[in-house]
Scaffold this active site. Structure first.
Site, mmCIF file in Angstrom:
data_model
loop_
_atom_site.group_PDB
_atom_site.id
_atom_site.type_symbol
_atom_site.label_atom_id
_atom_site.label_comp_id
_atom_site.label_asym_id
_atom_site.label_seq_id
_atom_site.Cartn_x
_atom_site.Cartn_y
_atom_site.Cartn_z
ATOM 1 N N LYS A 69 0.889 -1.503 0.117
ATOM 2 C CA LYS A 69 -0.057 0.173 -0.044
ATOM 3 C C LYS A 69 0.909 1.155 0.019
ATOM 4 O O LYS A 69 1.668 1.404 0.929
ATOM 5 C CB LYS A 69 -0.867 -0.033 1.393
ATOM 6 C CG LYS A 69 -1.841 1.240 1.321
ATOM 7 C CD LYS A 69 -3.217 0.936 0.855
ATOM 8 C CE LYS A 69 -3.922 2.235 0.419
ATOM 9 N NZ LYS A 69 -3.330 2.953 -0.715
ATOM 10 N N LYS A 93 5.045 2.354 8.559
ATOM 11 C CA LYS A 93 4.004 3.145 8.928
ATOM 12 C C LYS A 93 2.589 2.460 8.926
ATOM 13 O O LYS A 93 1.678 2.373 10.065
ATOM 14 C CB LYS A 93 3.509 4.360 7.578
ATOM 15 C CG LYS A 93 2.900 5.574 8.007
ATOM 16 C CD LYS A 93 2.657 6.173 6.725
ATOM 17 C CE LYS A 93 3.729 6.960 6.345
ATOM 18 N NZ LYS A 93 3.521 8.009 5.026
ATOM 19 N N LYS A 105 5.466 1.987 -2.847
ATOM 20 C CA LYS A 105 5.465 3.255 -3.231
ATOM 21 C C LYS A 105 5.707 3.323 -4.710
ATOM 22 O O LYS A 105 6.531 2.600 -5.436
ATOM 23 C CB LYS A 105 6.590 4.092 -2.539
ATOM 24 C CG LYS A 105 6.285 5.553 -2.663
ATOM 25 C CD LYS A 105 5.139 5.899 -1.659
ATOM 26 C CE LYS A 105 5.080 7.226 -1.364
ATOM 27 N NZ LYS A 105 4.451 7.543 -0.273
ATOM 28 N N THR A 189 -4.527 13.100 6.540
ATOM 29 C CA THR A 189 -3.077 13.042 6.743
ATOM 30 C C THR A 189 -2.911 14.565 7.616
ATOM 31 O O THR A 189 -2.547 14.483 8.741
ATOM 32 C CB THR A 189 -2.220 13.292 5.617
ATOM 33 O OG1 THR A 189 -2.724 12.383 4.522
ATOM 34 C CG2 THR A 189 -0.887 12.939 5.840
ATOM 35 N N ASN A 220 -1.649 19.594 -0.023
ATOM 36 C CA ASN A 220 -2.635 19.060 0.521
ATOM 37 C C ASN A 220 -2.416 18.859 2.326
ATOM 38 O O ASN A 220 -3.372 19.195 3.235
ATOM 39 C CB ASN A 220 -3.095 17.729 -0.067
ATOM 40 C CG ASN A 220 -4.305 16.792 0.710
ATOM 41 O OD1 ASN A 220 -5.458 17.656 1.266
ATOM 42 N ND2 ASN A 220 -4.124 15.642 1.016
ATOM 43 N N SER A 353 -7.024 5.830 4.058
ATOM 44 C CA SER A 353 -6.901 5.143 2.748
ATOM 45 C C SER A 353 -7.562 3.728 3.267
ATOM 46 O O SER A 353 -8.322 3.054 2.436
ATOM 47 C CB SER A 353 -5.896 5.090 2.024
ATOM 48 O OG SER A 353 -5.395 6.106 1.197
#
Ligand code: GLU
Length: 419
Positions: A69, A93, A105, A189, A220, A353
């Site tokens: 992810k 994370k 990623k 976030t 963001n 997510s």
């Protein structure tokens, strides 16, 4: 000269945490590199009729906890080592916040400002064309990252469904609300960074209403962090940003900005340069500001040794991934500056997510409050567990977070006889 390779950066601290835990060196050797990194070349027919070939990557670090992810970034400085490092951070994370995901990623080397909308769409679809065999809702689930957004996720998901015939919305997260997205994902976030800032200020005995805060980056993450800190009563005195005309600039207001006006202005003008009631200060002055909190929300390596020497803030909360390199980290720890590390501080995005993915798979909707309350709950759980590790081993928050994550990964690796 000052910038540290992000892969070396994450490996240094990974190694240290394996040593503290006294794990066999094979554990470090397994975790220090991704399981797989795919490099692709994407041909795009540009508006002038000529083809340009863009290089892209997808790194898949470790899938013992679940599907890979992590986001996809579009930036001129993307490179293989950076993507690998970012995928390792994603594993850590997800482990720290108890998500059933491993780290992934992706990235494309591109300056998005040079592309038309049409070229950007072709590039986004081209990325999926090269990679669709290696992603999927039970295998690898991409999301937005630097310079990517819900529009790009829509193109990518549409391309994925076209190529595979697998009409699931759960293969990408960070989607638009009308196309399988989740309430709260965009803000998550920033909400998480604000919550971590609030908790850390309490520990430092500082009332958030009296707090002075400086933010680097107003994308963001930076803008939503500012918004939620303002809601909690925090005072944003300085924002450092970048635009093509002025390069890096910083606006400052000693009385604190009206963050809602700031956000409105930025969305209309795409810069804060001429924001009324602010004065410009240099980037050196920005880092030297007498504030309580500094929140880097841009790219890796923003805070090197040079900046670390100048910093006077009592607390740094990493909105970005890897903004403080390990050399700077040492200096900050000598100066007794608390750092809430990326793998904890900015985990709100991937947590939301996860709930987007859950909604797509289950078909059950959640409200914004459902999602953001869950984000906060999971982050506070992780924060408290990591605090215990910090006290037990007498280490920094960064090392404690790594120790916590690595230990969880190690236990699963052992259970599955992978090590
Ligand atoms: N790009 C974000 C991160 O670095 C979010 C990843 C995700 O939602 O999968 O955490």
């Amino acid at each position: 000269m000052n910038s540290v390779n992000p892969l070396e950066n994450v490996q240094m601290i990974l190694k240290k945490s394996c040593e503290v835990l006294d794990l066999d060196e094979s554990v470090y050797n397994l975790l220090k590199e991704p399981e797989r990194t795919i490099e692709i070349n994407i041909p795009v027919k540009m508006d002038n009729g000529k083809f340009r070939i863009f290089k892209g990557y997808r790194s898949q670090h470790c899938d013992v906890m679940g599907p890979y992810k992590g986001g996809i970034r579009f930036h001129q400085s993307v490179n293989g080592d950076e993507v690998k490092a970012l995928s390792i951070w994603m594993s850590l994370k997800c482990s720290a916040t108890h998500l059933p995901f491993g780290g992934g990623k992706g990235g494309i080397i591109v300056d998005v400002n040079e592309l038309s909308e049409n070229e950007l769409e072709k590039l986004s679809r081209g990325y999926v064309k090269e990679l669709y065999k290696y992603i999927g809702d039970r295998f690898d689930i991409p999301a937005p990252d630097v310079n990517t957004n819900e529009k790009i996720m829509a193109w990518m998901l549409d391309e994925y469904i076209k190529l595979t015939g697998n009409n699931t919305l759960a293969t990408f997260t960070g989607k638009a609300l009308g196309f399988g997205g989740s309430f709260g994902r965009k803000e998550a976030t920033g909400v998480g960074v604000a919550v971590m800032t609030r908790e850390s200020l309490i520990k430092l005995g500082i009332n958030i209403r009296d707090s002075k805060i400086a933010i680097q980056g107003f994308g963001n993450v930076g803008s939503n962090t500012a918004k939620h800190l303002a809601r909690m009563g925090g005072n944003i005195l300085a924002v450092s940003e970048f635009d093509n005309e002025h390069g890096v600039y910083t606006i400052y207001n000693e009385n604190g900005f009206n963050v809602f006006e700031l956000i409105d202005y930025f969305s209309k003008n795409h810069t804060l340069y001429d924001f009324k009631g602010s004065k410009h200060i240099s980037i050196d002055q920005f880092y030297s500001l007498d504030v309580d909190v500094l929140i880097p929300c841009a790219l890796e390596n923003s805070i090197t040794e040079e900046e670390a020497q100048k910093i006077r803030a009592k607390l740094i909360v990493e909105g970005a991934n890897g903004p403080v390199n390990y050399l700077a980290d040492r200096i900050l720890s000598q100066k007794n500056i608390e750092v809430i590390p990326d793998i904890l501080a900015n985990s709100g995005g991937v947590i939301a997510s996860y709930y987007e993915w859950v909604q797509n798979i289950s078909g059950i909707d959640m409200t914004e409050d459902d999602v953001l309350n869950k984000v906060e709950y999971k982050m506070l759980l992780a924060y408290n567990e990591i605090m215990k590790i910090k006290d037990k081993y007498d280490v920094t928050m960064r090392l404690a977070s790594y120790i916590y994550s690595v230990l969880r990964l190690y236990k699963i690796l052992k259970l599955r006889s992978r090590i």
